[in-house]
Design a protein around this motif. Structure first.
Motif, PDB file in Angstrom:
ATOM      1  N   SER A   1      49.090  58.379 -86.673  1.00 41.55           N
ATOM      2  CA  SER A   1      49.276  59.326 -87.799  1.00 41.55           C
ATOM      3  C   SER A   1      47.937  59.946 -88.368  1.00 41.55           C
ATOM      4  N   ASN A   2      46.778  59.541 -87.939  1.00 37.61           N
ATOM      5  CA  ASN A   2      45.647  60.111 -88.170  1.00 37.61           C
ATOM      6  C   ASN A   2      44.625  60.534 -87.208  1.00 37.61           C
ATOM      7  N   HIS A   3      43.735  60.930 -87.528  1.00 37.67           N
ATOM      8  CA  HIS A   3      42.548  61.572 -86.743  1.00 37.67           C
ATOM      9  C   HIS A   3      41.249  61.919 -87.015  1.00 37.67           C
ATOM     10  N   LEU A   4      40.128  61.823 -86.432  1.00 31.96           N
ATOM     11  CA  LEU A   4      38.942  62.182 -86.854  1.00 31.96           C
ATOM     12  C   LEU A   4      38.563  63.423 -86.934  1.00 31.96           C
ATOM     13  N   LEU A   5      37.808  63.923 -87.881  1.00 24.39           N
ATOM     14  CA  LEU A   5      37.312  65.372 -87.982  1.00 24.39           C
ATOM     15  C   LEU A   5      36.022  65.456 -87.080  1.00 24.39           C
ATOM     16  N   ASP A   6      35.539  66.340 -86.555  1.00 25.76           N
ATOM     17  CA  ASP A   6      34.697  66.509 -85.585  1.00 25.76           C
ATOM     18  C   ASP A   6      33.226  66.106 -86.429  1.00 25.76           C
ATOM     19  N   ASP A   7      32.906  66.350 -87.602  1.00 24.78           N
ATOM     20  CA  ASP A   7      31.772  66.398 -88.380  1.00 24.78           C
ATOM     21  C   ASP A   7      31.393  64.826 -88.603  1.00 24.78           C
ATOM     22  N   ARG A   8      30.201  64.460 -88.121  1.00 29.14           N
ATOM     23  CA  ARG A   8      29.728  63.377 -88.476  1.00 29.14           C
ATOM     24  C   ARG A   8      28.483  63.168 -89.031  1.00 29.14           C
ATOM     25  N   PHE A   9      27.842  62.339 -89.948  1.00 28.15           N
ATOM     26  CA  PHE A   9      26.684  62.838 -90.809  1.00 28.15           C
ATOM     27  C   PHE A   9      26.076  61.582 -91.214  1.00 28.15           C
ATOM     28  N   ALA A  10      24.888  61.530 -91.900  1.00 24.09           N
ATOM     29  CA  ALA A  10      24.167  60.316 -92.181  1.00 24.09           C
ATOM     30  C   ALA A  10      23.867  59.340 -91.314  1.00 24.09           C
ATOM     31  N   GLU A  11      23.115  59.224 -90.341  1.00 21.80           N
ATOM     32  CA  GLU A  11      22.983  58.295 -89.433  1.00 21.80           C
ATOM     33  C   GLU A  11      22.782  56.742 -90.075  1.00 21.80           C
ATOM     34  N   GLN A  12      23.601  55.971 -89.575  1.00 25.60           N
ATOM     35  CA  GLN A  12      23.353  54.555 -90.101  1.00 25.60           C
ATOM     36  C   GLN A  12      22.883  53.524 -89.144  1.00 25.60           C
ATOM     37  N   GLU A  13      21.737  52.803 -89.831  1.00 28.51           N
ATOM     38  CA  GLU A  13      21.133  51.883 -88.888  1.00 28.51           C
ATOM     39  C   GLU A  13      21.666  50.524 -89.548  1.00 28.51           C
ATOM     40  N   TYR A  14      22.052  49.541 -88.939  1.00 31.70           N
ATOM     41  CA  TYR A  14      22.454  48.147 -89.223  1.00 31.70           C
ATOM     42  C   TYR A  14      21.293  47.298 -88.958  1.00 31.70           C
ATOM     43  N   GLY A  15      20.791  46.332 -89.974  1.00 33.63           N
ATOM     44  CA  GLY A  15      20.070  45.316 -89.697  1.00 33.63           C
ATOM     45  C   GLY A  15      20.534  44.061 -90.212  1.00 33.63           C
ATOM     46  N   VAL A  16      19.760  43.141 -89.841  1.00 35.13           N
ATOM     47  CA  VAL A  16      20.393  41.669 -90.342  1.00 35.13           C
ATOM     48  C   VAL A  16      19.378  41.174 -91.580  1.00 35.13           C
ATOM     49  N   ALA A  17      19.942  41.168 -92.583  1.00 27.89           N
ATOM     50  CA  ALA A  17      19.301  40.964 -94.006  1.00 27.89           C
ATOM     51  C   ALA A  17      19.063  39.616 -94.312  1.00 27.89           C
ATOM     52  N   SER A  18      18.071  39.176 -95.034  1.00 27.03           N
ATOM     53  CA  SER A  18      17.673  37.805 -95.626  1.00 27.03           C
ATOM     54  C   SER A  18      17.003  38.106 -96.965  1.00 27.03           C
ATOM     55  N   ALA A  19      16.766  36.972 -97.742  1.00 25.10           N
ATOM     56  CA  ALA A  19      16.503  37.160 -99.071  1.00 25.10           C
ATOM     57  C   ALA A  19      15.051  37.163 -98.882  1.00 25.10           C
ATOM     58  N   LYS A  20      14.230  38.196 -99.664  1.00 24.95           N
ATOM     59  CA  LYS A  20      12.546  38.709 -99.693  1.00 24.95           C
ATOM     60  C   LYS A  20      11.652  37.447 -99.569  1.00 24.95           C
ATOM     61  N   LYS A  21      12.108  36.265-100.111  1.00 26.08           N
ATOM     62  CA  LYS A  21      11.152  35.208 -99.989  1.00 26.08           C
ATOM     63  C   LYS A  21      11.338  34.482 -98.697  1.00 26.08           C
ATOM     64  N   ASN A  22      12.388  34.721 -97.991  1.00 26.90           N
ATOM     65  CA  ASN A  22      12.598  33.703 -96.401  1.00 26.90           C
ATOM     66  C   ASN A  22      11.894  34.645 -95.525  1.00 26.90           C
ATOM     67  N   THR A  23      10.671  34.641 -95.467  1.00 23.14           N
ATOM     68  CA  THR A  23       9.794  35.439 -94.702  1.00 23.14           C
ATOM     69  C   THR A  23       9.979  34.784 -93.133  1.00 23.14           C
ATOM     70  N   GLY A  24       9.839  33.420 -93.264  1.00 21.10           N
ATOM     71  CA  GLY A  24       9.813  32.675 -91.708  1.00 21.10           C
ATOM     72  C   GLY A  24      11.095  33.191 -91.131  1.00 21.10           C
ATOM     73  N   LEU A  25      12.171  32.867 -91.856  1.00 24.18           N
ATOM     74  CA  LEU A  25      13.736  33.305 -91.224  1.00 24.18           C
ATOM     75  C   LEU A  25      13.617  34.733 -91.030  1.00 24.18           C
ATOM     76  N   ALA A  26      12.985  35.638 -91.661  1.00 28.22           N
ATOM     77  CA  ALA A  26      12.976  37.187 -91.160  1.00 28.22           C
ATOM     78  C   ALA A  26      12.444  37.064 -90.116  1.00 28.22           C
ATOM     79  N   GLU A  27      11.287  36.646 -89.811  1.00 26.05           N
ATOM     80  CA  GLU A  27      10.449  36.874 -88.492  1.00 26.05           C
ATOM     81  C   GLU A  27      11.184  36.224 -87.325  1.00 26.05           C
ATOM     82  N   LEU A  28      11.736  35.178 -87.543  1.00 23.97           N
ATOM     83  CA  LEU A  28      12.473  34.415 -86.304  1.00 23.97           C
ATOM     84  C   LEU A  28      13.609  35.450 -85.903  1.00 23.97           C
ATOM     85  N   VAL A  29      14.418  36.157 -87.031  1.00 20.87           N
ATOM     86  CA  VAL A  29      15.532  36.942 -86.711  1.00 20.87           C
ATOM     87  C   VAL A  29      14.809  38.242 -86.135  1.00 20.87           C
TER      88      VAL A  29
END
Length: 291
Positions: A240-268
């Motif tokens: 019952s629906n469809h996508l329009l041809d336009d696509r915009f705003a490229e999105q990059e997904y990242g794994v997020a961690s709390a700012k203080k957890n630098t060791g975990l962030a490095e491992l990830v």
């Protein structure tokens, strides 16, 4: 006497082995613990304090989506979370606990908690979860608040409309209602895109707290368009629906961690880069129909 010493030595070795979980858990490390999960200190084997805290707890706590087909969807029958991002979480847990992703899944070394665009940040900041792996788009503003890994997936925002809406181009959305997720970057991305194209398109935007709610609003014609990242929209396309041809705003997904957890962030970050290099990430995308 020699026999007693030998027996005592063997007993000690067996006790150590019993206390060790997955092969690389380093359960016998002597640690200088940083306050409340911070990672400025490290154990005697070089393990960051924030990573050791997770090992000692015995489970990695991950915030994930519960309503995004292919990425992370909670199975209503089993309660299990299933998808590309959930498998990424198992791979990271394997790195933390020194085992394979399959072993991490079998041993239930990841504790998933469903999050939304509105709740994922606060849960991460207050320490209820260790990581957010939930189609979390990397932006300069967000990098001021969280640690982000190298992007593990790149997408762009799409526009889903009903077949009987009479909407066939982005220009037809002028004066219409576009439904977006709370705390998403879609609204700003849309405005930047039409400005760049020189289009006079000024829709109204309405926020919803979940993707199923957005899909339902489109189906009942409460909104004229459902706009979010294309890979997410793919799970809600039907006859019952469809996508329009336009696509915009490229999105990059990242794994997020709390700012203080630098060791975990490095491992990830190291794990994500390794998975990108050795083909594991590509294989997961193929497995979950994201390629």
């Amino acid at each position: 006497m020699k026999k007693r010493i030998l027996c005592a030595t063997l007993a000690a070795m067996m006790t150590t082995a019993a206390l060790t979980g997955c092969s690389g858990s380093s359960g016998n490390a002597q640690t200088t613990t940083a306050a409340d999960g911070g990672s400025s200190s490290a154990s005697s084997d070089g393990t960051a304090a924030d990573v050791k805290k997770i090992r000692d707890r015995g489970v990695l706590k991950v915030g994930c989506k519960s309503d995004v087909p292919k990425f992370s969807l909670q199975n209503t029958a089993t309660g299990e979370y299933e998808g590309f991002e959930d498998d990424l979480a198992y791979n990271i847990a394997g790195e933390i606990f020194g085992c394979t992703a399959d072993e991490a899944k079998e041993k239930k070394l990841v504790e998933f908690q469903g999050v939304t665009a509105k709740t994922r940040g606060p849960l991460l900041e207050n320490g209820e979860i260790d990581l957010v792996i939930a189609t979390f788009t990397i932006t300069d503003d967000r990098k001021e608040t969280y640690n982000f890994s190298t992007p593990y997936y790149t997408d762009a925002v799409g526009l889903l409309v009903n077949n009987d809406s009479g909407i066939s181009t982005i220009e037809d959305l002028n004066g219409k209602i576009i439904g977006v997720a709370q705390s998403s970057t879609t609204k700003e991305g849309f405005k930047d895109y039409v400005d760049e194209k020189g289009l006079n398109v000024k829709p109204e935007f309405q926020e919803f707290d979940s993707y199923p709610a957005l899909a339902q609003a489109l189906a009942t014609k409460q909104i004229d368009c459902f706009s979010v990242d294309g890979a997410i929209l793919a799970g809600y396309i039907n006859d019952s629906n469809h996508l329009l041809d336009d696509r915009f705003a490229e999105q990059e997904y990242g794994v997020a961690s709390a700012k203080k957890n630098t060791g975990l962030a490095e491992l990830v970050d190291k794990k994500v880069n390794a998975m990108l290099s050795d083909g594991t990430m590509d294989a997961l995308e193929t497995q979950w129909g994201l390629k």
